[in-house]
Design a protein around this motif. Structure first.
Motif, PDB file in Angstrom:
ATOM      1  N   PHE A   1       0.774  -1.237   0.000  1.00  0.00           N
ATOM      2  CA  PHE A   1       0.000   0.000   0.000  1.00  0.00           C
ATOM      3  C   PHE A   1       0.808   1.292   0.000  1.00  0.00           C
ATOM      4  N   LEU A   2       2.116   1.237   0.125  1.00  0.00           N
ATOM      5  CA  LEU A   2       2.879   2.476   0.239  1.00  0.00           C
ATOM      6  C   LEU A   2       2.721   3.368  -0.987  1.00  0.00           C
ATOM      7  N   ALA A   3       2.437   2.773  -2.125  1.00  0.00           N
ATOM      8  CA  ALA A   3       2.287   3.577  -3.336  1.00  0.00           C
ATOM      9  C   ALA A   3       1.080   4.510  -3.265  1.00  0.00           C
ATOM     10  N   MET A   4       0.071   4.170  -2.457  1.00  0.00           N
ATOM     11  CA  MET A   4      -1.118   5.018  -2.371  1.00  0.00           C
ATOM     12  C   MET A   4      -0.793   6.392  -1.771  1.00  0.00           C
ATOM     13  N   PRO A   5      -0.135   6.460  -0.591  1.00  0.00           N
ATOM     14  CA  PRO A   5       0.228   7.798  -0.108  1.00  0.00           C
ATOM     15  C   PRO A   5       1.226   8.501  -1.033  1.00  0.00           C
ATOM     16  N   ALA A   6       2.036   7.739  -1.754  1.00  0.00           N
ATOM     17  CA  ALA A   6       2.947   8.367  -2.726  1.00  0.00           C
ATOM     18  C   ALA A   6       2.139   9.071  -3.809  1.00  0.00           C
ATOM     19  N   GLY A   7       1.040   8.439  -4.233  1.00  0.00           N
ATOM     20  CA  GLY A   7       0.163   9.074  -5.222  1.00  0.00           C
ATOM     21  C   GLY A   7      -0.550  10.281  -4.663  1.00  0.00           C
ATOM     22  N   VAL A   8      -1.024  10.172  -3.420  1.00  0.00           N
ATOM     23  CA  VAL A   8      -1.695  11.301  -2.770  1.00  0.00           C
ATOM     24  C   VAL A   8      -0.755  12.493  -2.701  1.00  0.00           C
ATOM     25  N   LEU A   9       0.500  12.235  -2.357  1.00  0.00           N
ATOM     26  CA  LEU A   9       1.497  13.306  -2.247  1.00  0.00           C
ATOM     27  C   LEU A   9       2.054  13.741  -3.602  1.00  0.00           C
ATOM     28  N   ARG A  10       1.607  13.053  -4.660  1.00  0.00           N
ATOM     29  CA  ARG A  10       2.026  13.360  -6.035  1.00  0.00           C
ATOM     30  C   ARG A  10       3.550  13.332  -6.201  1.00  0.00           C
ATOM     31  N   LEU A  11       4.156  12.280  -5.637  1.00  0.00           N
ATOM     32  CA  LEU A  11       5.598  12.118  -5.833  1.00  0.00           C
ATOM     33  C   LEU A  11       5.887  11.953  -7.313  1.00  0.00           C
ATOM     34  N   LYS A  12       7.019  12.470  -7.743  1.00  0.00           N
ATOM     35  CA  LYS A  12       7.367  12.376  -9.159  1.00  0.00           C
ATOM     36  C   LYS A  12       7.698  10.931  -9.514  1.00  0.00           C
ATOM     37  N   LEU A  13       7.135  10.472 -10.627  1.00  0.00           N
ATOM     38  CA  LEU A  13       7.347   9.082 -11.045  1.00  0.00           C
ATOM     39  C   LEU A  13       8.805   8.790 -11.358  1.00  0.00           C
ATOM     40  N   GLN A  14       9.569   9.786 -11.806  1.00  0.00           N
ATOM     41  CA  GLN A  14      10.966   9.517 -12.140  1.00  0.00           C
ATOM     42  C   GLN A  14      11.799   9.154 -10.916  1.00  0.00           C
ATOM     43  N   GLY A  15      11.329   9.478  -9.715  1.00  0.00           N
ATOM     44  CA  GLY A  15      11.999   9.030  -8.500  1.00  0.00           C
ATOM     45  C   GLY A  15      11.309   7.830  -7.889  1.00  0.00           C
ATOM     46  N   PHE A  16       9.978   7.844  -7.907  1.00  0.00           N
ATOM     47  CA  PHE A  16       9.186   6.784  -7.282  1.00  0.00           C
ATOM     48  C   PHE A  16       9.339   5.451  -8.017  1.00  0.00           C
ATOM     49  N   LEU A  17       9.265   5.480  -9.345  1.00  0.00           N
ATOM     50  CA  LEU A  17       9.258   4.237 -10.122  1.00  0.00           C
ATOM     51  C   LEU A  17      10.572   3.459 -10.029  1.00  0.00           C
TER      52      LEU A  17
END
Length: 196
Positions: free
Chosen positions: A125-141
């Motif tokens: 589930f950690l990706a859900m708060p990452a989406g809420v916070l709109r983390l940049k995909l180039q770092g998240f992915l």
């Protein structure tokens, strides 16, 4: 693991493996370590197969993480908070755990994402708060892919080694998974005691 659906997915080859790994991220009923050890013990016959299997599971798990990222990003903070408060307990995501995951992103986002992919339940589930916070995909992915690779490879490899041993791979797999479950339970109890 002996269900007709599971067998049908395995019959689909690599696409079925990708679907299994994706589903494991969406429906946290079957622990990933059980599925990955079982796949390594039943699906892999040589090292090239092992490499391909690891890559297929990483692909499916990454798609699952992107799904949760998209849910968080589309729903936004208020709706996600409300969804977690209402339904979180049914999918092993209590509000306190969700808030702790969101707060963890106040530190180094790359390392939080990478390490979280190696922690049972949190990795789902950690990706859900990452989406809420709109983390940049180039770092998240990249962090997500690397973390999933670090989690999946030893488990699939363990299943492969069990298959190569002279002992019954199913019996050994059950023993190993039982030991992992006990270890996870022990870590959870220690963590709770330390937190008071």
């Amino acid at each position: 693991m002996d269900s007709p659906l599971y067998a049908s997915l395995l019959d689909m080859g690599l696409l079925g493996i990708v679907v299994l790994a994706f589903a494991e991220k969406l429906i946290p009923v079957l622990p990933s370590y059980l599925m990955l050890v079982f796949l390594g013990a039943t699906y892999v016959s040589d090292v090239p197969d092992l490499i391909v299997l690891v890559l297929a599971t990483v692909c499916g798990s990454t798609l699952g993480a992107l799904f949760w990222y998209g849910v968080g990003r589309l729903a936004g903070k208020e709706r996600t908070d409300a969804l977690v408060a209402r339904f979180g307990r049914y999918i092993f995501l209590p509000v306190t755990r969700y808030r702790a995951m969101a707060n963890a992103y106040e530190t180094n986002q790359f390392w939080v994402t990478l390490v979280a992919q190696t922690i049972p339940t949190i990795r789902i589930f950690l990706a859900m708060p990452a989406g809420v916070l709109r983390l940049k995909l180039q770092g998240f992915l990249p962090a997500t892919i690397l973390g999933i690779f670090v989690w999946n490879t030893p488990l699939v490899g363990l299943g492969f080694l069990l298959r190569q041993s002279e002992r019954d791979p199913l019996q050994m797999g059950v023993t190993v998974v039982g030991a992992i479950l006990l270890g996870e339970l022990a870590v959870g109890l220690i963590f709770r005691r330390v937190r008071g």
